[in-house]
Design a protein around this motif. Structure first.
Motif, short mmCIF file in Angstrom:
data_model
loop_
_atom_site.label_atom_id
_atom_site.label_comp_id
_atom_site.label_asym_id
_atom_site.label_seq_id
_atom_site.Cartn_x
_atom_site.Cartn_y
_atom_site.Cartn_z
N CYS A 18 16.65 13.35 -23.23
CA CYS A 18 16.87 12.73 -24.56
C CYS A 18 17.28 13.79 -25.58
O CYS A 18 18.16 13.54 -26.41
CB CYS A 18 15.59 12.03 -25.03
SG CYS A 18 15.23 10.54 -24.09
N SER A 19 16.65 14.96 -25.54
CA SER A 19 17.02 16.03 -26.48
C SER A 19 18.49 16.41 -26.30
O SER A 19 19.21 16.60 -27.28
CB SER A 19 16.16 17.28 -26.27
OG SER A 19 14.82 16.95 -26.46
N ALA A 20 18.92 16.50 -25.04
CA ALA A 20 20.32 16.89 -24.77
C ALA A 20 21.28 15.79 -25.25
O ALA A 20 22.34 16.08 -25.81
CB ALA A 20 20.51 17.16 -23.28
N LEU A 21 20.91 14.54 -25.05
CA LEU A 21 21.77 13.43 -25.49
C LEU A 21 21.86 13.42 -27.02
O LEU A 21 22.94 13.22 -27.59
CB LEU A 21 21.21 12.10 -24.98
CG LEU A 21 21.30 11.88 -23.47
CD1 LEU A 21 20.39 10.73 -23.03
CD2 LEU A 21 22.75 11.59 -23.05
N ARG A 22 20.73 13.63 -27.68
CA ARG A 22 20.74 13.66 -29.15
C ARG A 22 21.59 14.83 -29.64
O ARG A 22 22.36 14.70 -30.59
CB ARG A 22 19.31 13.79 -29.70
CG ARG A 22 18.47 12.55 -29.56
CD ARG A 22 18.94 11.41 -30.43
NE ARG A 22 18.94 11.77 -31.84
CZ ARG A 22 19.84 11.36 -32.74
NH1 ARG A 22 20.82 10.56 -32.37
NH2 ARG A 22 19.75 11.75 -33.99
N ALA A 23 21.46 15.98 -28.95
CA ALA A 23 22.20 17.18 -29.38
C ALA A 23 23.71 16.96 -29.31
O ALA A 23 24.46 17.55 -30.08
CB ALA A 23 21.79 18.38 -28.51
N ARG A 24 24.15 16.11 -28.39
CA ARG A 24 25.61 15.88 -28.34
C ARG A 24 26.01 14.66 -29.17
O ARG A 24 27.17 14.24 -29.15
CB ARG A 24 26.10 15.78 -26.90
CG ARG A 24 25.73 14.51 -26.19
CD ARG A 24 26.35 14.46 -24.81
NE ARG A 24 26.26 13.10 -24.31
CZ ARG A 24 26.52 12.75 -23.06
NH1 ARG A 24 26.89 13.66 -22.18
NH2 ARG A 24 26.43 11.50 -22.69
N GLY A 25 25.06 14.08 -29.88
CA GLY A 25 25.39 13.05 -30.87
C GLY A 25 25.22 11.63 -30.43
O GLY A 25 25.62 10.70 -31.15
N ASP A 26 24.65 11.40 -29.24
CA ASP A 26 24.45 10.01 -28.79
C ASP A 26 23.30 9.34 -29.54
O ASP A 26 22.37 10.01 -30.00
CB ASP A 26 24.15 9.98 -27.29
CG ASP A 26 25.38 10.30 -26.46
OD1 ASP A 26 26.50 10.11 -26.96
OD2 ASP A 26 25.22 10.76 -25.32
N ARG A 27 23.37 8.01 -29.62
CA ARG A 27 22.23 7.23 -30.10
C ARG A 27 21.33 7.01 -28.89
O ARG A 27 21.83 6.59 -27.83
CB ARG A 27 22.68 5.86 -30.63
CG ARG A 27 23.17 5.89 -32.06
CD ARG A 27 23.53 4.49 -32.51
NE ARG A 27 24.68 3.99 -31.77
CZ ARG A 27 25.94 4.08 -32.19
NH1 ARG A 27 26.21 4.58 -33.38
NH2 ARG A 27 26.94 3.64 -31.46
N VAL A 28 20.04 7.32 -29.03
CA VAL A 28 19.15 7.27 -27.86
C VAL A 28 18.01 6.28 -28.10
O VAL A 28 17.34 6.32 -29.13
CB VAL A 28 18.56 8.68 -27.56
CG1 VAL A 28 17.55 8.61 -26.42
CG2 VAL A 28 19.68 9.65 -27.22
#
Ligand code: NAD
Length: 303
Positions: A18-28
């Protein structure tokens, strides 16, 4: 920017993803029942839906408006499957089917966690993806069931998936106090406090330890390979490490002397587990690159 559902996103591996997805700008969005995960692990900016992945109405709510899904929720323990066979089966296999069934409605691709436990005590070393699965635990049988239902999902329902067979994953946020925790989190916790560690049997059994940040990179890459042919890849390093060697590296990093408490060998324990990482390296164009020493240093820094 995609909207991503991560089941089990409050757990060890899921929270890093989740941290990696947030870091690339995704909505999680996270679906987690907090049975072993913790709200404290929720990545900043991620939305949490507390609920059971084996409950279809909950899964429907969780997948509404989602573009892609990472399915990591499970009772991630061979021992728990021994004590609560049906309960773990419900979470681990029925939960996966509930998710795939709902994903079919909206054409959502799914990357899901399988396990090296599907290989059972196969004596083929290193284990490659074509080795005949022979799970010996309920946990391994259910993970193999996930792979087989992913095939059904692709063949019969047109759902694109990729399964990742994780070997022994370690890193920060793996709870050392859980009775089902991995050996690395327990050893790091004990040795950082200068305490003795328990070794079962002669300590020469080996495992393929893979660092969580590498696992996250492979999870991210796996979404691009999701297809109705339901591919599965090992997530491993191809490097064997004995339990004794592991204990001595951690003690060295802690600057402490090593005191071992030898315990009887555990019944049914697999002697050697080693994965062949070549297929994942080729298809995912990434591999587990973190050295054990570096990964352990990161883990100890967190403790
Ligand atoms: P974890 O226990 O830290 O995370 C699992 C998460 O799933 C937890 O947050 C838990 O609360 C949640 N969960 C459990 N049952 C649920 C349910 N019915 N509904 C909703 N949420 C539920 O474990 P982990 O090590 O992060 O494992 C993640 C995935 O990787 C699991 O599928 C596990 O089987 C698999 N896996 C892990 C390893 C490893 O070495 N850690 C190895 C092989 C496979």
């Amino acid at each position: 920017m995609a909207t991503v559902l991560v089941t089990g996103g409050c757990g060890f591996i899921g929270s890093h993803l989740c941290s990696a997805l947030r870091a690339r700008g995704d909505r999680v969005r996270v679906l987690d029942d907090l049975s072993t995960g913790s709200e404290a692990n929720l990545a900043p900016g991620a939305a949490l839906l507390i609920g059971d992945v084996a409950r279809p109405a909950t899964v429907r709510q969780a997948l509404a408006g989602v573009d892609v899904c990472y399915h990591l929720a499970a009772i991630a323990s061979v021992q728990r499957g021994v004590q609560d066979w049906y309960g773990t089966h419900r979470a681990n296999l029925s939960g996966t089917i509930a998710l795939l069934e709902e994903a079919r409605r909206h054409g959502i691709p799914v990357v899901y966690a399988s396990s090296a436990a599907i290989y059972g005590d196969s004596t083929v070393l290193p284990l490659h993806e074509d080795v005949r699965p022979r799970p010996l635990s309920a946990y391994g049988a259910d993970k193999l069931g996930c792979e087989q239902h992913a095939l059904v999902a692709g063949h019969t329902h047109g759902v694109a998936t990729t399964g990742l067979r994780f070997f022994n994953v370690y890193g920060p946020r793996q709870d050392p106090r859980s009775p089902y925790s991995g050996v690395i989190s327990v050893f790091c916790d004990r040795l950082a406090r200068g305490e003795a560690v328990d070794v079962f049997g002669d300590g020469l059994q080996t495992r393929d330890f893979v660092y969580v940040a590498d696992v996250v990179r492979m999870l991210l890459a796996a979404m691009d390979t999701a297809s109705t042919s339901a591919p599965v890849y090992n997530v491993c390093t191809g490097q064997p490490t004995s339990i004794l060697n592991l204990a001595s590296i951690i003690a060295d990093l802690c600057g402490t002397s090593l005191t071992l408490r030898h315990q009887p060998a555990r019944a049914g324990e697999i002697r050697h587990s080693l994965g062949q990482p070549a297929l994942a390296r080729q298809r995912l164009a990434t591999s587990a690159a973190t050295t054990l020493r570096d990964g352990l240093a990161e883990t100890l820094a967190w403790i």
